[in-house]
Design a protein around this motif. Structure first.
Motif, PDB file in Angstrom:
ATOM      1  N   THR A  66     -10.303  -6.820   3.243  1.00  7.08           N
ATOM      2  CA  THR A  66      -8.904  -6.482   3.472  1.00  7.08           C
ATOM      3  C   THR A  66      -8.728  -4.969   3.534  1.00  7.08           C
ATOM      4  N   THR A  67      -7.493  -4.499   3.523  1.00  8.23           N
ATOM      5  CA  THR A  67      -7.241  -3.061   3.614  1.00  8.23           C
ATOM      6  C   THR A  67      -6.324  -2.595   2.486  1.00  8.23           C
ATOM      7  N   ASP A  68      -6.364  -1.305   2.266  1.00  9.82           N
ATOM      8  CA  ASP A  68      -5.475  -0.658   1.296  1.00  9.82           C
ATOM      9  C   ASP A  68      -5.020   0.668   1.886  1.00  9.82           C
ATOM     10  N   PRO A  69      -3.860   0.709   2.519  1.00 12.33           N
ATOM     11  CA  PRO A  69      -3.402   1.956   3.136  1.00 12.33           C
ATOM     12  C   PRO A  69      -3.105   3.055   2.125  1.00 12.33           C
ATOM     13  N   THR A  70      -2.876   2.695   0.862  1.00 13.00           N
ATOM     14  CA  THR A  70      -2.550   3.707  -0.158  1.00 13.00           C
ATOM     15  C   THR A  70      -3.783   4.409  -0.697  1.00 13.00           C
ATOM     16  N   GLY A  71      -4.930   3.745  -0.652  1.00  9.58           N
ATOM     17  CA  GLY A  71      -6.135   4.310  -1.243  1.00  9.58           C
ATOM     18  C   GLY A  71      -6.131   4.281  -2.761  1.00  9.58           C
ATOM     19  N   GLN A  72      -5.186   3.578  -3.361  1.00  9.16           N
ATOM     20  CA  GLN A  72      -5.039   3.573  -4.818  1.00  9.16           C
ATOM     21  C   GLN A  72      -5.699   2.374  -5.487  1.00  9.16           C
ATOM     22  N   LEU A  73      -6.024   1.340  -4.717  1.00  9.39           N
ATOM     23  CA  LEU A  73      -6.653   0.161  -5.301  1.00  9.39           C
ATOM     24  C   LEU A  73      -8.171   0.309  -5.295  1.00  9.39           C
ATOM     25  N   ARG A  74      -8.824  -0.503  -6.096  1.00  6.83           N
ATOM     26  CA  ARG A  74     -10.285  -0.437  -6.175  1.00  6.83           C
ATOM     27  C   ARG A  74     -10.903  -0.867  -4.851  1.00  6.83           C
ATOM     28  N   LYS A  75     -11.947  -0.159  -4.436  1.00  5.01           N
ATOM     29  CA  LYS A  75     -12.593  -0.474  -3.166  1.00  5.01           C
ATOM     30  C   LYS A  75     -13.329  -1.806  -3.217  1.00  5.01           C
ATOM     31  N   GLN A  76     -13.871  -2.135  -4.386  1.00  3.35           N
ATOM     32  CA  GLN A  76     -14.519  -3.425  -4.567  1.00  3.35           C
ATOM     33  C   GLN A  76     -14.226  -3.933  -5.968  1.00  3.35           C
ATOM     34  N   GLU A  77     -13.942  -5.219  -6.083  1.00  3.71           N
ATOM     35  CA  GLU A  77     -13.755  -5.848  -7.382  1.00  3.71           C
ATOM     36  C   GLU A  77     -13.868  -7.347  -7.236  1.00  3.71           C
ATOM     37  N   ILE A  78     -14.030  -8.028  -8.341  1.00  5.35           N
ATOM     38  CA  ILE A  78     -14.071  -9.483  -8.349  1.00  5.35           C
ATOM     39  C   ILE A  78     -12.824  -9.981  -9.066  1.00  5.35           C
ATOM     40  N   ILE A  79     -12.027 -10.790  -8.364  1.00  2.00           N
ATOM     41  CA  ILE A  79     -10.788 -11.351  -8.917  1.00  2.00           C
ATOM     42  C   ILE A  79     -10.931 -12.870  -8.935  1.00  2.00           C
ATOM     43  N   ASN A  80     -10.995 -13.435 -10.127  1.00  2.00           N
ATOM     44  CA  ASN A  80     -11.113 -14.893 -10.293  1.00  2.00           C
ATOM     45  C   ASN A  80     -12.251 -15.472  -9.458  1.00  2.00           C
ATOM     46  N   GLY A  81     -13.382 -14.779  -9.478  1.00  2.00           N
ATOM     47  CA  GLY A  81     -14.571 -15.252  -8.780  1.00  2.00           C
ATOM     48  C   GLY A  81     -14.666 -14.860  -7.325  1.00  2.00           C
ATOM     49  N   VAL A  82     -13.614 -14.252  -6.792  1.00  2.00           N
ATOM     50  CA  VAL A  82     -13.589 -13.848  -5.380  1.00  2.00           C
ATOM     51  C   VAL A  82     -13.928 -12.361  -5.280  1.00  2.00           C
ATOM     52  N   ARG A  83     -14.937 -12.053  -4.490  1.00  2.00           N
ATOM     53  CA  ARG A  83     -15.282 -10.648  -4.279  1.00  2.00           C
ATOM     54  C   ARG A  83     -14.321 -10.053  -3.259  1.00  2.00           C
ATOM     55  N   VAL A  84     -13.629  -8.974  -3.627  1.00  2.00           N
ATOM     56  CA  VAL A  84     -12.632  -8.348  -2.768  1.00  2.00           C
ATOM     57  C   VAL A  84     -13.148  -6.973  -2.341  1.00  2.00           C
ATOM     58  N   ILE A  85     -13.152  -6.734  -1.036  1.00  2.00           N
ATOM     59  CA  ILE A  85     -13.604  -5.464  -0.469  1.00  2.00           C
ATOM     60  C   ILE A  85     -12.446  -4.873   0.312  1.00  2.00           C
ATOM     61  N   ARG A  86     -12.059  -3.653  -0.041  1.00  2.00           N
ATOM     62  CA  ARG A  86     -10.903  -3.016   0.601  1.00  2.00           C
ATOM     63  C   ARG A  86     -11.334  -1.762   1.357  1.00  2.00           C
ATOM     64  N   PHE A  87     -10.818  -1.623   2.575  1.00  2.00           N
ATOM     65  CA  PHE A  87     -11.039  -0.441   3.389  1.00  2.00           C
ATOM     66  C   PHE A  87      -9.713   0.286   3.574  1.00  2.00           C
ATOM     67  N   ARG A  88      -9.768   1.582   3.602  1.00  2.00           N
ATOM     68  CA  ARG A  88      -8.568   2.378   3.857  1.00  2.00           C
ATOM     69  C   ARG A  88      -8.076   2.097   5.270  1.00  2.00           C
ATOM     70  N   SER A  89      -6.774   1.932   5.439  1.00  2.00           N
ATOM     71  CA  SER A  89      -6.237   1.626   6.767  1.00  2.00           C
ATOM     72  C   SER A  89      -5.090   2.565   7.107  1.00  2.00           C
ATOM     73  N   PHE A  90      -4.817   2.660   8.389  1.00  2.00           N
ATOM     74  CA  PHE A  90      -3.651   3.381   8.892  1.00  2.00           C
ATOM     75  C   PHE A  90      -2.556   2.354   9.102  1.00  2.00           C
ATOM     76  N   ALA A  91      -1.471   2.457   8.329  1.00  2.00           N
ATOM     77  CA  ALA A  91      -0.426   1.424   8.356  1.00  2.00           C
ATOM     78  C   ALA A  91       0.954   2.060   8.384  1.00  2.00           C
ATOM     79  N   PRO A  92       1.357   2.646   9.515  1.00  2.00           N
ATOM     80  CA  PRO A  92       2.689   3.242   9.603  1.00  2.00           C
ATOM     81  C   PRO A  92       3.779   2.191   9.435  1.00  2.00           C
ATOM     82  N   GLY A  93       4.716   2.476   8.530  1.00  2.00           N
ATOM     83  CA  GLY A  93       5.789   1.515   8.289  1.00  2.00           C
ATOM     84  C   GLY A  93       5.300   0.201   7.729  1.00  2.00           C
ATOM     85  N   ASN A  94       4.171   0.252   6.974  1.00  2.00           N
ATOM     86  CA  ASN A  94       3.583  -0.968   6.415  1.00  2.00           C
ATOM     87  C   ASN A  94       3.321  -2.017   7.497  1.00  2.00           C
ATOM     88  N   ALA A  95       2.706  -1.563   8.583  1.00  2.00           N
ATOM     89  CA  ALA A  95       2.397  -2.466   9.690  1.00  2.00           C
ATOM     90  C   ALA A  95       1.050  -2.094  10.301  1.00  2.00           C
TER      91      ALA A  95
END
Length: 375
Positions: free
Chosen positions: A39-68
């Protein structure tokens, strides 16, 4: 199976797509599958990788003007370097699904578009037309397309000619959460003297129609409005409440725990969702499961919830006058119904919808994965 779920945003962000992906991903893990959410994280404030309830989550920085849009070509690069049995992309209205469609190699590609046909603002709607070229690529490369309502399925089949590979699997809810949630004294017919609570839960975007609820409050002196959510339209909504003289009767909440959200459902008298674009409407399903009468805008998948008793619809275009009239009609209808005449929530049937649990939804999706993988 090794499964990649691709979506614009993921928990702790909230929204219909976010809820859908989280609920099925965690159940897929419990069923023994290896699941990554990319998934993406336009804020850059969330962890880039983590495991949530057994699910591995990988976040990439995105360009999201107007949250879109959530433009993150890194998703393409990452997927090209890894092998999956199933790549399941979500949301037509953002670029992660497009990058996922380009990256597929040995695995199968499943697409859940949550498709609205239009952009959510006039500017986004203008951009939506050239974006259709990207959308056609996504659909053409999909081995299976899962739609969450009959309304969405018809739109997708009309706009992209993919009827041969579409299947309808509605969103679900956690039915056990709502068992006994509403106490008898909380019903619309009790406590007539207390101030009634109108509830909205969802993103704060103009197309969601919260402004019409605020505009109606001056004529609804016995009601107060509770808004749960956040989004780019919040500041304008707050200014609207202030200029309308109803600021003191509007409560703003966000980032609630699930327990806190359920408590707010239990307290509410009427739920409103006046959105002009919805592929399903999870919060409406949850409100109905909590035995809250609902008012929705017609013209999208929300109309499929309308049964004339538990859920009534407002014709487009929505206006404050229509909201006031609908609220008055709903309260009058409920007053006329005796306790024995009221439709029981355990039937779980509203309009064209039969509300089902996420466990059943996930099993249906696994069936699609298996049939697609074996094609």
């Amino acid at each position: 199976m090794k499964i990649a779920q691709i979506c614009p945003r993921y928990s702790p962000d909230i929204g219909g797509v976010e809820t859908h992906v989280k609920e099925i991903s965690e159940r897929l893990v419990k069923a023994g599958h290896d699941v990554e959410v990319i998934t993406t994280d336009p804020t850059g404030q969330l962890r880039k990788q983590e495991i949530i309830n057994g699910v591995r989550v990988i976040r990439f920085r995105s360009f999201a003007p107007g949250n879109a849009y959530y433009f993150a070509p890194q998703i393409y690069t990452y997927l090209k370097k890894h092998d999956y049995d199933i790549i399941h992309a979500h949301s037509y209205h953002a670029f992660p699904a497009f990058f996922a469609s380009l990256s597929r190699h040995s695995g199968k590609f499943v697409f859940t578009p949550h498709y609205h046909r239009h952009g959510h603002t006039a500017f986004r709607d203008l951009l939506h037309k050239p974006y259709r070229l990207f959308g056609k690529i996504i659909f053409s490369r999909a081995d299976s397309v899962i739609c969450v309502s009959e309304y969405e399925k018809k739109l997708v089949e009309s706009d992209f000619e993919v009827a041969a590979k579409t299947v309808k699997i509605p969103n679900g809810i956690n039915l056990t959460e709502f068992e006994g949630l509403r106490q008898p004294e909380k019903s619309l017919n009790r406590n007539a003297e207390r101030e009634k609570i109108l509830l909205y839960v969802g993103r704060l975007e103009e197309y969601k129609g919260v402004q019409y609820i605020i505009q109606s409050l001056p004529e609804l002196q016995d009601f107060r409005l509770r808004i749960i959510g956040k989004g780019p339209y919040e500041a304008e909504l707050r200014n609207m409440a202030k200029s309308s003289g109803v600021e003191a009767r509007v409560e703003w909440l966000k980032d609630l725990s699930r327990k806190e959200l359920l408590e707010r459902y239990a307290d509410a008298d009427i739920f409103l969702m006046l959105s002009s674009h919805e592929a399903y409407g999870i919060t409406v399903a949850e409100a109905l499961a909590a035995e809250i009468p609902c008012i929705v805008a017609k013209g999208s998948a929300l109309e499929e919830f309308v049964d004339g008793r538990n859920c009534i619809g407002i014709e487009n275009p929505v206006s404050k006058e229509k909201v006031v009239r609908a609220l008055q009609d709903l309260m009058e209808n409920k007053r006329r119904q005796s306790k024995n005449e009221q439709e029981k929530v355990d039937e779980k049937n509203y309009g064209l919808y039969s509300i089902i649990d996420w466990d059943e939804v996930t099993q249906k999706i696994i069936t699609v994965y298996e049939s697609t993988f074996n094609q």
